[in-house]
Motif scaffolding. Structure first.
Motif, mmCIF file in Angstrom:
data_model
loop_
_atom_site.group_PDB
_atom_site.id
_atom_site.type_symbol
_atom_site.label_atom_id
_atom_site.label_comp_id
_atom_site.label_asym_id
_atom_site.label_seq_id
_atom_site.Cartn_x
_atom_site.Cartn_y
_atom_site.Cartn_z
ATOM 1 N N GLN A 77 0.832 -1.199 0.000
ATOM 2 C CA GLN A 77 0.000 0.000 0.000
ATOM 3 C C GLN A 77 0.867 1.251 0.000
ATOM 4 O O GLN A 77 2.026 1.222 0.439
ATOM 5 C CB GLN A 77 -0.913 -0.003 1.228
ATOM 6 N N ARG A 78 0.278 2.326 -0.480
ATOM 7 C CA ARG A 78 0.980 3.594 -0.443
ATOM 8 C C ARG A 78 1.148 4.019 1.002
ATOM 9 O O ARG A 78 0.216 3.920 1.807
ATOM 10 C CB ARG A 78 0.191 4.654 -1.222
ATOM 11 N N GLU A 79 2.352 4.486 1.356
ATOM 12 C CA GLU A 79 2.618 4.902 2.718
ATOM 13 C C GLU A 79 3.174 6.312 2.759
ATOM 14 O O GLU A 79 3.873 6.761 1.840
ATOM 15 C CB GLU A 79 3.611 3.935 3.397
ATOM 16 N N LEU A 80 2.879 6.990 3.848
ATOM 17 C CA LEU A 80 3.351 8.352 4.047
ATOM 18 C C LEU A 80 4.826 8.336 4.431
ATOM 19 O O LEU A 80 5.225 7.595 5.330
ATOM 20 C CB LEU A 80 2.527 9.035 5.141
ATOM 21 N N VAL A 81 5.604 9.156 3.756
ATOM 22 C CA VAL A 81 7.035 9.246 4.044
ATOM 23 C C VAL A 81 7.316 10.464 4.928
ATOM 24 O O VAL A 81 7.990 10.357 5.952
ATOM 25 C CB VAL A 81 7.858 9.340 2.750
ATOM 26 N N ALA A 82 6.813 11.626 4.518
ATOM 27 C CA ALA A 82 7.083 12.848 5.275
ATOM 28 C C ALA A 82 6.094 13.935 4.878
ATOM 29 O O ALA A 82 5.585 13.936 3.758
ATOM 30 C CB ALA A 82 8.506 13.336 5.034
ATOM 31 N N THR A 83 5.840 14.832 5.822
ATOM 32 C CA THR A 83 4.976 15.984 5.566
ATOM 33 C C THR A 83 5.658 17.253 6.038
ATOM 34 O O THR A 83 6.525 17.215 6.938
ATOM 35 C CB THR A 83 3.635 15.859 6.298
ATOM 36 N N ILE A 84 5.247 18.364 5.446
ATOM 37 C CA ILE A 84 5.765 19.655 5.870
ATOM 38 C C ILE A 84 4.654 20.692 5.723
ATOM 39 O O ILE A 84 3.985 20.758 4.694
ATOM 40 C CB ILE A 84 7.027 20.064 5.075
ATOM 41 N N LEU A 85 4.462 21.469 6.776
ATOM 42 C CA LEU A 85 3.452 22.516 6.759
ATOM 43 C C LEU A 85 4.043 23.800 6.170
ATOM 44 O O LEU A 85 5.261 23.925 6.021
ATOM 45 C CB LEU A 85 2.954 22.776 8.182
ATOM 46 N N SER A 86 3.171 24.741 5.884
ATOM 47 C CA SER A 86 3.634 25.987 5.268
ATOM 48 C C SER A 86 4.605 26.744 6.166
ATOM 49 O O SER A 86 5.498 27.439 5.670
ATOM 50 C CB SER A 86 2.432 26.879 4.932
ATOM 51 N N GLY A 87 4.474 26.558 7.473
ATOM 52 C CA GLY A 87 5.380 27.241 8.392
ATOM 53 C C GLY A 87 6.696 26.524 8.609
ATOM 54 O O GLY A 87 7.591 27.050 9.282
ATOM 55 N N GLY A 88 6.825 25.326 8.024
ATOM 56 C CA GLY A 88 8.090 24.610 8.112
ATOM 57 C C GLY A 88 8.103 23.407 9.037
ATOM 58 O O GLY A 88 9.082 22.661 9.061
ATOM 59 N N SER A 89 7.041 23.199 9.801
ATOM 60 C CA SER A 89 7.000 22.032 10.689
ATOM 61 C C SER A 89 6.980 20.760 9.853
ATOM 62 O O SER A 89 6.260 20.665 8.870
ATOM 63 C CB SER A 89 5.765 22.097 11.575
ATOM 64 N N THR A 90 7.778 19.789 10.275
ATOM 65 C CA THR A 90 7.906 18.551 9.513
ATOM 66 C C THR A 90 7.575 17.335 10.360
ATOM 67 O O THR A 90 7.622 17.376 11.607
ATOM 68 C CB THR A 90 9.331 18.388 8.962
ATOM 69 N N ASN A 91 7.280 16.256 9.664
ATOM 70 C CA ASN A 91 7.062 14.974 10.299
ATOM 71 C C ASN A 91 7.563 13.898 9.338
ATOM 72 O O ASN A 91 7.258 13.952 8.141
ATOM 73 C CB ASN A 91 5.577 14.752 10.608
ATOM 74 N N HIS A 92 8.354 12.966 9.867
ATOM 75 C CA HIS A 92 8.917 11.910 9.039
ATOM 76 C C HIS A 92 8.516 10.550 9.594
ATOM 77 O O HIS A 92 8.451 10.348 10.811
ATOM 78 C CB HIS A 92 10.447 11.995 9.015
ATOM 79 N N ALA A 93 8.270 9.614 8.698
ATOM 80 C CA ALA A 93 7.973 8.252 9.121
ATOM 81 C C ALA A 93 9.172 7.678 9.867
ATOM 82 O O ALA A 93 10.326 8.018 9.568
ATOM 83 C CB ALA A 93 7.639 7.396 7.906
ATOM 84 N N GLU A 94 8.889 6.803 10.801
ATOM 85 C CA GLU A 94 9.968 6.210 11.601
ATOM 86 C C GLU A 94 10.997 5.508 10.721
ATOM 87 O O GLU A 94 12.198 5.527 11.019
ATOM 88 C CB GLU A 94 9.374 5.232 12.608
ATOM 89 N N SER A 95 10.535 4.897 9.650
ATOM 90 C CA SER A 95 11.427 4.117 8.796
ATOM 91 C C SER A 95 12.447 4.975 8.045
ATOM 92 O O SER A 95 13.440 4.460 7.544
ATOM 93 C CB SER A 95 10.606 3.302 7.789
ATOM 94 N N VAL A 96 12.196 6.298 7.980
ATOM 95 C CA VAL A 96 13.122 7.161 7.234
ATOM 96 C C VAL A 96 13.749 8.247 8.103
ATOM 97 O O VAL A 96 14.577 9.019 7.610
ATOM 98 C CB VAL A 96 12.417 7.817 6.025
ATOM 99 N N LYS A 97 13.360 8.297 9.363
ATOM 100 C CA LYS A 97 13.940 9.318 10.249
ATOM 101 C C LYS A 97 15.450 9.191 10.282
ATOM 102 O O LYS A 97 15.985 8.095 10.287
ATOM 103 C CB LYS A 97 13.354 9.167 11.654
ATOM 104 N N ASP A 98 16.104 10.339 10.330
ATOM 105 C CA ASP A 98 17.568 10.440 10.369
ATOM 106 C C ASP A 98 18.222 10.085 9.045
ATOM 107 O O ASP A 98 19.452 10.140 8.935
ATOM 108 C CB ASP A 98 18.157 9.545 11.475
ATOM 109 N N ARG A 99 17.421 9.729 8.036
ATOM 110 C CA ARG A 99 17.979 9.456 6.701
ATOM 111 C C ARG A 99 17.377 10.377 5.639
ATOM 112 O O ARG A 99 18.081 10.814 4.728
ATOM 113 C CB ARG A 99 17.720 7.996 6.302
ATOM 114 N N PHE A 100 16.086 10.654 5.751
ATOM 115 C CA PHE A 100 15.389 11.492 4.781
ATOM 116 C C PHE A 100 15.046 12.830 5.432
ATOM 117 O O PHE A 100 14.746 12.888 6.634
ATOM 118 C CB PHE A 100 14.086 10.839 4.319
#
Length: 121
Positions: free
Chosen positions: A43-66
């Motif tokens: 299935q399609r999975e979320l990798v990372a998001t970023i809001l207009s103000g710059g706040s980010t969120n990364h999936a655990e599987s890619v944290k510290d790499r992406f």
């Protein structure tokens, strides 16, 4: 409105790639920009998001790499991918939640066409 992704390719494990995505057309603003990926048979999975103000969120599987980033002036979002692993192989899709007109109450989600990332072992 159109989203155009680029930057995919074939890379060896441990290598790096940078994906880019640009939103074009007529709209008032972009709220959320994100990258998803879909591997064969999964299935399609979320990798990372970023809001207009710059706040980010990364999936655990890619944290510290992406790292996701964006340039609001250019309506662009990027995904810097380092230390790539074979399990990162997938089609990567960018998406954006757009406010089409200033007075709209909600956003519309648009998707890019996808760019293939293949990591060889």
């Amino acid at each position: 409105v159109q989203l155009q992704a680029s930057g995919g390719g074939l890379v060896q494990a441990g290598g790096s790639l940078r994906l880019s995505c640009v939103a074009s057309g007529t709209f008032f603003s972009i709220t959320v920009m994100a990258w998803y990926r879909q591997a064969p048979g999964k299935q399609r999975e979320l990798v990372a998001t970023i809001l207009s103000g710059g706040s980010t969120n990364h999936a655990e599987s890619v944290k510290d790499r992406f790292t996701i980033s964006r340039d609001n002036a250019k309506n662009m979002v990027y995904l810097q991918m380092n230390s790539l692993k074979p399990e990162d192989t997938a089609v990567y899709y960018c998406c954006a939640d757009l406010r089409l007109r200033e007075w709209d109450r909600g956003d519309f989600r648009y998707w890019g066409q996808g760019t293939q990332v293949t990591v060889s072992s």
